[in-house]
Motif scaffolding. Sequence first.
Motif, short mmCIF file in Angstrom:
data_model
loop_
_atom_site.label_atom_id
_atom_site.label_comp_id
_atom_site.label_asym_id
_atom_site.label_seq_id
_atom_site.Cartn_x
_atom_site.Cartn_y
_atom_site.Cartn_z
N GLY A 107 0.82 -1.19 0.00
CA GLY A 107 0.00 0.00 0.00
C GLY A 107 0.86 1.25 0.00
N SER A 108 0.33 2.32 0.58
CA SER A 108 1.07 3.58 0.64
C SER A 108 1.92 3.58 1.90
CB SER A 108 0.09 4.76 0.66
OG SER A 108 0.76 5.97 0.41
N SER A 123 -3.89 -0.78 -0.52
CA SER A 123 -4.88 0.29 -0.67
C SER A 123 -5.80 0.05 -1.87
CB SER A 123 -4.16 1.64 -0.83
OG SER A 123 -3.25 1.60 -1.92
N ASP A 255 -0.21 5.09 -4.59
CA ASP A 255 0.60 4.66 -3.45
C ASP A 255 1.94 5.39 -3.45
OD1 ASP A 255 -1.29 2.92 -2.49
OD2 ASP A 255 -0.39 1.13 -3.37
N GLN A 257 5.49 5.10 -2.01
CA GLN A 257 6.27 4.03 -1.40
C GLN A 257 7.74 4.41 -1.28
OE1 GLN A 257 5.41 0.46 -3.71
NE2 GLN A 257 3.67 0.00 -2.40
#
Length: 294
Positions: A107-108, A123, A255, A257
């Motif tokens: 996800g983020s 997400s 996202d 990252q």
Amino acid sequence: MVTGATGFLGRHLVDSLRTAGVDVVGAAHTVGDFFDVTDPHQVHQVFARFKPEGVVHLGAISGPMVSRDRPWSIVDVNIGGTANLLEAARINGTRRFLLASSNAVYGSNPGPLDEQVTVLKPSSVYGATKVAGEHLVAAYGRRYGLSTCSLRISAVYGPGRSTHCIIALFIRDALAGRVSRVAFGADFSRQYVYVDDAVRSIVCVLTAGPEVDGQSVNISGTELLQVGEIADIVTEMLPEVRIEFGQGPDPDDDDVQGPFVLTRARELLGFESEVSMRDGIARYANHLQRAHDG
């Protein structure tokens, strides 16, 4: 057996395995391309016929931007299809099962992405199906003695990619004399891996020992770059490129990252990416230039 064999990564993998003398049975996730992984009867018939020693499961709805308006289809293919393949592998004595997972499982998350400590918080429905797939694969391995491994592969680029890729957009627009208009900001970061490196990571799993069993492993290049930095590399190679950036995150994949921790790829697989972003973009540009020139 390679599912998703007609896809971007699958085509490159099948070519590599066959060049190495490996007998490969290829299939996509869609009806009409040998067999459909969501149909358990077809899956079991094919496994009973070929008795594959190993399975590389690439056949999935690939990426959070694909089928976003049909989330159930993502669940059906990515979870249901994986379960069908695992059950057929169990019954037919398959030795090793490899799942192509994704960085979307995180996800983020702006911090370093470490398989052993980073909490998975997808997400998107796509990311959630990849988390579920990893757990299914590991559970089958523990319960039924399959040798299993999941590779969390970052964004793959290179010749043959058909879904949206910002690198391909810059190059194709430059070759066609168009302005590249990007809907998000130049400061949005991505960590890519060149397709040849991604293929090599899969081969490393297929030839590894029992140390990979039940593991999930990050696979990526080593460079976390902002999109503006990628644009600068393309501009150096193709000075005619013209790029206009918008603001904010990528609407197709928002996202944010941090960098991938790649220690386990080195320790478990002996894998390190060999293609730098600059070299990979040059190879990709040469390929697209040849295609553009006909």
